[in-house]
Motif scaffolding. Structure first.
Motif, short mmCIF file in Angstrom:
data_model
loop_
_atom_site.label_atom_id
_atom_site.label_comp_id
_atom_site.label_asym_id
_atom_site.label_seq_id
_atom_site.Cartn_x
_atom_site.Cartn_y
_atom_site.Cartn_z
N GLU A 1 -41.93 -38.09 7.81
CA GLU A 1 -42.05 -39.55 7.95
C GLU A 1 -43.34 -39.95 8.66
O GLU A 1 -44.03 -40.88 8.23
N SER A 2 -43.65 -39.27 9.76
CA SER A 2 -44.85 -39.59 10.54
C SER A 2 -45.47 -38.30 11.05
O SER A 2 -44.82 -37.26 11.07
N GLU B 1 -41.62 -47.03 12.57
CA GLU B 1 -42.59 -45.98 12.25
C GLU B 1 -43.83 -46.50 11.52
O GLU B 1 -44.38 -45.84 10.64
N LYS C 1 -48.52 -48.37 5.81
CA LYS C 1 -47.84 -47.40 6.67
C LYS C 1 -48.87 -46.75 7.58
O LYS C 1 -49.89 -46.25 7.11
N VAL D 1 -49.75 -43.70 9.74
CA VAL D 1 -49.28 -42.32 9.68
C VAL D 1 -48.51 -41.89 10.92
O VAL D 1 -47.49 -41.22 10.85
N ASP D 2 -48.99 -42.34 12.10
CA ASP D 2 -48.35 -41.89 13.34
C ASP D 2 -47.16 -42.76 13.75
O ASP D 2 -46.49 -42.48 14.74
N GLY D 3 -46.92 -43.84 12.97
CA GLY D 3 -45.75 -44.66 13.24
C GLY D 3 -45.93 -45.74 14.30
O GLY D 3 -44.96 -46.38 14.70
#
Lengths: 340, 340
Positions: A16-17, B264, B281, B283-285
């Motif tokens: 997810e991340s 996230e 999105k 990537v690291d949330g």
């Protein structure tokens, strides 16, 4: 070299991340290993508080004020404003003939649940004693008073900050390319991840030079570094607080290793028995990733038992939602393995 | 293509942290532009609640239960558990002849300051109505009751979740590669960032097909998409809450654009006047980065005035510490510019 993938968050069977970072392990022999780019310049933030406390000890100000290891642990702390922290810092200032108003760290709501509940439910505002850096600033005031320096000790041109910069550049082994203003309004000097790891290795390798009776500056510095490391490792609850990663990791290692977190994804470790220093920075600044990564490196180097509950809490336990349903897990990215 | 650098955190004149991500802008003509890899598979998390609400509206369950736009806004919400949210969801369940115990979302302390203070200071525990997803789950229960389906509506094999999956794959235009279990225990179906942007563009391009009297499924879907988008944009405070980015961004755009965050580091936007959908999105949330990035894209496409205070709050205002001292700022990475 670019940052390396270090920590992943998986939900079910899908990524997810992900968190990238730079990590360096250093010992008496030099750089042991690294991930990402060791030369990356970072702000250590609160992870370098033991460096910022060197002038306090080296100058004799700490001894002149009769500071104990508890005071020195607080000087290196990012505490959560619990009673044990607030009361000790208040008493420290009182012993100096100073008060909360002499601090320049500012006030913020303490993360400590009991203390924040007390403030919220009594409609009281937090004071500067609650600031996670109040112990560091009490140390700054102790130095300032000892040297008869001005009250605006947080200004970059204040003799205290100049003394901190000199110590910082000496132990990191690099000139600092500059500074930023930290959350507590003090300057935070930049260095490379390698420089920060080198500094932590120097703290780890420091032998007690006999303390202030030893007039040799090198001896004084070694003595101060060893004393600050011992103080942190001996008082894990004062360095952070109940439930915090720094406190739980140091407790898990039985006082043998000092660790310290810094804002924006920084974490360091000092392992005296191995003369080893570790420094890492998560590029995106995520604390969940810096805690997981330092845990992995401590296990990797045999400093932390892989089956200790704190390893589960910081890294290996399944992630559960508010109904206790397992939803995912943190994982180490390929190439960042705890096994050596 | 790898993720693209989108948002940077600068302290003083040095880069401290950085966030990479994937972003896609889609309209009637297809993909308008993208950063990173549009095909990257992500979990939309709460950003897709308007998709999860499609069966509720399309099936006629919403009309049969007499749901208003306020109910539909709550069905698409990640609310912060304020009175305005908790009371409306409680009344909604009461109207169904159901109660808090019928929810399957679990309970967590609400971020709403007043409500959390009330709970903390009265030593009360939060209930499932406080869960940020309680409106979505009230919608789930409305569908379940209408269809006489079983009470465990959150199970992936429940007919409701199967119906949601079918709608999800239809509007994203892609088969979902799988699902994860969300914080509220419901399945969260995965799709690509491009698929999520395509779905948002379909919501944006939906014209009112006349509602349930129109027996055409396509018309029903278009009607449901348009109705849910209008409901979100018309009730910004119900979709999130005071002080929240979703609420402030939708208010700033005067009900012309619907936006929704997801855990996230996910954020989406639906701009009906332009037939435009946006999905991104981090990537690291990181939420700070997803909020800054969606703000930049809304400004870039002329949907949000660059001088509106919310742009400052999410992106351009200097970052200050607890003493009000300016310490840094968020910046757009090179190549991710709000200007077109």
């Amino acid at each position: 070299m670019p940052a390396a993938e270090l920590i992943e968050l998986w939900r079910g069977d899908m990524l997810e991340s992900a968190h990238r970072g730079h990590a360096v392990v250093w010992d008496r022999g030099g750089m042991v290993e690294s991930w990402g780019e060791p030369g990356t310049v970072i702000f250590p933030r609160s992870s370098c508080k033991m460096i910022q406390a060197l002038p306090l000890v080296e100058s004799g100000a700490a001894d002149a004020a009769g500071l104990t290891d508890e005071h020195l642990a607080l000087a290196c702390a990012s505490h959560q404003g619990a009673r044990i922290h607030v009361q000790r810092v208040a008493a420290w200032l009182d012993g100096l003939g100073m008060a909360e108003g002499d601090l320049r760290c500012g006030a913020h709501m303490p993360p400590d649940p009991a203390e924040s509940r007390l403030l919220i439910c009594s409609d009281e505002s937090p004071c500067q004693l609650h600031n996670n850096c109040s112990g560091k600033h009490a140390g700054f005031l102790t130095w300032t008073r000892h040297h008869g320096a001005g009250p605006e000790y947080h200004q970059p041109d204040h003799p205290l900050q100049q003394s901190i910069r000199a110590a910082f550049e000496a132990v990191t082994g690099e000139p600092s390319p500059g500074y930023g203003i930290d959350g507590c309004s003090a300057p935070n000097f930049a260095t490379s991840v390698a420089g920060l790891a080198r500094a932590m290795a120097r703290f780890a390798g420091a032998e007690d030079g006999g303390g202030p009776v030893n007039a040799d500056r090198g001896g004084l510095r070694r003595s101060a570094m060893a004393r600050l490391t011992r103080a942190m490792a001996a008082h894990p609850a004062l360095v952070a607080g109940e439930g915090r990663a720094c406190t739980n990791l140091m407790r898990a290692m039985g006082g043998q290793v000092a660790v310290k977190t810094g804002a924006e994804g920084v974490f360091v470790a000092i392992a005296p028995a191995r003369g080893m220093g570790i420094a890492l920075k998560i590029v995106d600044g995520a604390t969940r990733a810096s805690e997981a990564a330092i845990t992995a490196l401590l296990v990797r180097h045999g400093l932390l038992a892989p089956d200790h509950p704190v390893v589960g809490a910081c890294l290996t336990d399944p992630l559960r939602n508010c109904r206790g349903v397992e939803v995912g897990a943190l994982r180490l990215a390929d190439g960042f393995s705890p096994a050596r």
